[in-house]
Structures are given as C-alpha cells and as structure tokens.
Design a protein around this motif. Structure first.
Motif, PDB file in Angstrom:
ATOM      1  N   VAL A  16       0.465  -1.475  -0.357  1.00 42.24           N
ATOM      2  CA  VAL A  16      -0.088   0.045   0.098  1.00 42.24           C
ATOM      3  C   VAL A  16       0.891   1.055  -0.011  1.00 42.24           C
ATOM      4  CG1 VAL A  16      -2.063  -0.897   0.539  1.00 42.24           C
ATOM      5  CG2 VAL A  16      -0.171   0.067   2.305  1.00 42.24           C
ATOM      6  N   ALA A  17       2.221   0.981   0.343  1.00 40.99           N
ATOM      7  CA  ALA A  17       3.013   1.948   0.466  1.00 40.99           C
ATOM      8  C   ALA A  17       3.403   2.947  -0.734  1.00 40.99           C
ATOM      9  CB  ALA A  17       4.174   1.765   1.552  1.00 40.99           C
ATOM     10  N   VAL A  25      -8.434  -3.316  -3.717  1.00 42.37           N
ATOM     11  CA  VAL A  25      -9.735  -3.308  -4.622  1.00 42.37           C
ATOM     12  C   VAL A  25     -10.505  -4.708  -4.037  1.00 42.37           C
ATOM     13  CG1 VAL A  25      -8.750  -2.274  -6.509  1.00 42.37           C
ATOM     14  CG2 VAL A  25      -8.347  -5.056  -6.182  1.00 42.37           C
ATOM     15  N   ARG A  26      -9.982  -5.107  -3.424  1.00 39.87           N
ATOM     16  CA  ARG A  26     -10.368  -6.903  -2.477  1.00 39.87           C
ATOM     17  C   ARG A  26      -8.924  -7.345  -1.077  1.00 39.87           C
ATOM     18  NH1 ARG A  26      -9.207 -12.516  -2.020  1.00 39.87           N
ATOM     19  NH2 ARG A  26      -7.324 -11.965  -4.002  1.00 39.87           N
ATOM     20  N   GLU A  41      -5.835  -6.910  -2.535  1.00 40.23           N
ATOM     21  CA  GLU A  41      -5.078  -6.891  -4.148  1.00 40.23           C
ATOM     22  C   GLU A  41      -5.474  -5.471  -4.346  1.00 40.23           C
ATOM     23  OE1 GLU A  41      -7.138  -8.341  -8.224  1.00 40.23           O
ATOM     24  OE2 GLU A  41      -7.338  -9.210  -6.794  1.00 40.23           O
ATOM     25  N   THR A  42      -4.652  -4.855  -4.858  1.00 42.84           N
ATOM     26  CA  THR A  42      -4.768  -3.550  -5.361  1.00 42.84           C
ATOM     27  C   THR A  42      -4.624  -3.410  -6.265  1.00 42.84           C
ATOM     28  OG1 THR A  42      -2.671  -3.838  -5.325  1.00 42.84           O
ATOM     29  CG2 THR A  42      -3.154  -3.352  -3.067  1.00 42.84           C
ATOM     30  N   SER A  43      -5.188  -2.191  -7.248  1.00 47.16           N
ATOM     31  CA  SER A  43      -5.206  -1.847  -7.833  1.00 47.16           C
ATOM     32  C   SER A  43      -3.484  -1.930  -8.812  1.00 47.16           C
ATOM     33  CB  SER A  43      -5.961  -0.716  -7.953  1.00 47.16           C
ATOM     34  OG  SER A  43      -5.133   0.501  -7.628  1.00 47.16           O
ATOM     35  N   ASP A  44      -3.021  -1.835  -8.435  1.00 49.31           N
ATOM     36  CA  ASP A  44      -1.887  -1.856  -9.495  1.00 49.31           C
ATOM     37  C   ASP A  44      -1.402  -3.190  -9.915  1.00 49.31           C
ATOM     38  OD1 ASP A  44      -0.624  -3.001  -6.913  1.00 49.31           O
ATOM     39  OD2 ASP A  44       1.034  -1.411  -6.945  1.00 49.31           O
ATOM     40  N   GLY A  45      -2.274  -4.166  -9.239  1.00 50.97           N
ATOM     41  CA  GLY A  45      -1.790  -5.920  -9.682  1.00 50.97           C
ATOM     42  C   GLY A  45      -1.179  -6.910  -8.400  1.00 50.97           C
ATOM     43  N   THR A  46      -1.233  -6.073  -7.832  1.00 56.72           N
ATOM     44  CA  THR A  46      -0.066  -6.311  -6.212  1.00 56.72           C
ATOM     45  C   THR A  46      -1.127  -6.927  -5.375  1.00 56.72           C
ATOM     46  OG1 THR A  46       1.543  -4.707  -5.512  1.00 56.72           O
ATOM     47  CG2 THR A  46       1.157  -6.133  -3.720  1.00 56.72           C
ATOM     48  N   LYS A  47      -0.704  -8.790  -4.976  1.00 56.60           N
ATOM     49  CA  LYS A  47      -1.984  -9.790  -4.268  1.00 56.60           C
ATOM     50  C   LYS A  47      -1.200  -9.606  -2.877  1.00 56.60           C
ATOM     51  CE  LYS A  47      -4.370 -10.929  -8.049  1.00 56.60           C
ATOM     52  NZ  LYS A  47      -4.879 -12.289  -9.021  1.00 56.60           N
ATOM     53  N   VAL A  48      -1.824 -10.420  -2.355  1.00 55.50           N
ATOM     54  CA  VAL A  48      -1.236 -10.442  -0.804  1.00 55.50           C
ATOM     55  C   VAL A  48      -1.823 -12.193  -0.254  1.00 55.50           C
ATOM     56  CG1 VAL A  48      -0.206 -10.807   1.389  1.00 55.50           C
ATOM     57  CG2 VAL A  48       0.519  -9.128   0.018  1.00 55.50           C
ATOM     58  N   ASP A  49      -1.897 -13.378  -0.355  1.00 56.98           N
ATOM     59  CA  ASP A  49      -2.337 -14.133   0.178  1.00 56.98           C
ATOM     60  C   ASP A  49      -1.617 -15.082   0.943  1.00 56.98           C
ATOM     61  OD1 ASP A  49      -5.470 -14.053  -1.784  1.00 56.98           O
ATOM     62  OD2 ASP A  49      -3.754 -14.476  -3.237  1.00 56.98           O
ATOM     63  N   SER A  50      -2.716 -15.303   2.588  1.00 55.46           N
ATOM     64  CA  SER A  50      -2.096 -16.517   3.383  1.00 55.46           C
ATOM     65  C   SER A  50      -3.032 -16.957   4.328  1.00 55.46           C
ATOM     66  CB  SER A  50      -0.848 -15.304   4.023  1.00 55.46           C
ATOM     67  OG  SER A  50      -1.341 -14.708   4.953  1.00 55.46           O
TER      68      SER A  50
END
Length: 105
Positions: A16-17, A25-26, A41-50
């Motif tokens: 987010v920084a 976005v999610r 999930e962010t609008s720039d395509g970054t995803k973090v799942d755990s």
C-alpha cells in the motif's frame, strides 16, 4: 507467531505504500483461534494471500504454519513476480522463479 505477523504487516505496508497510489480492490480476512486467512489485492496488480493454522495445540511443540504468496507487477517492465512460501518450525521458505537457488552440496 510474532514473526509471521511482522512479515504480513511488512508485505501489506509494501503493497500500500507504493508511490503510484494504488487502491485496495479486495481485502478479506478470517481469523480464528487456531486458523486464519487473509487476502489483499490492489489496483496495481499487487496480491498478498496467506493462511495459517496452529498445530500441536496445547503441547510444548505448538507451532504456527503459514502458507502464502505475494505478487507484484514491475512498474518499468510490466513483468509479474510471484513468491510462494511456507513459514513453519523450519523457518521461512520462499520460492519464486526469479529467486536464486542454492547449489546442491
């Protein structure tokens, strides 16, 4: 467990920084006493799942086991990078096509 929370917070802060002001976005999380999961999930395509679970609950061998992944898109090349990992009593074990692999002894 504190280390795992620190890793997640660091990855979340990194996501987010970013200077291009990406929007979330999610974002989902489900936290229980012995099992948890989170997705971002962010609008720039970054995803973090755990997702994680406590094993051997109530014993001296109680340990958190976390499986997850994070990915991002390189702003200059548009290439997508993904890291999958396991964090457990054996430490943090990342894997990714772009990460170096130690030679076999």
């Amino acid at each position: 467990m504190k280390f795992l929370v620190l890793v997640f917070v660091a990855l979340f802060a990194m996501a987010v920084a970013r200077p291009n002001e990406a929007n979330i976005v999610r974002q989902d999380s489900d936290v229980g006493p012995e099992k948890w999961s989170s997705n971002l999930e962010t609008s720039d395509g970054t995803k973090v799942d755990s997702e994680g679970v406590l094993k051997n609950v109530g014993t001296e061998h109680e340990a958190a086991v976390v499986h997850g992944s994070f990915s991002w898109v390189d702003e200059k090349t548009g290439e997508k990078f993904t890291v999958t990992y396991v964090a457990d009593e054996n430490g943090y074990q990342p894997q990714g096509a772009h990460l170096p692999v130690a030679p076999v002894a």
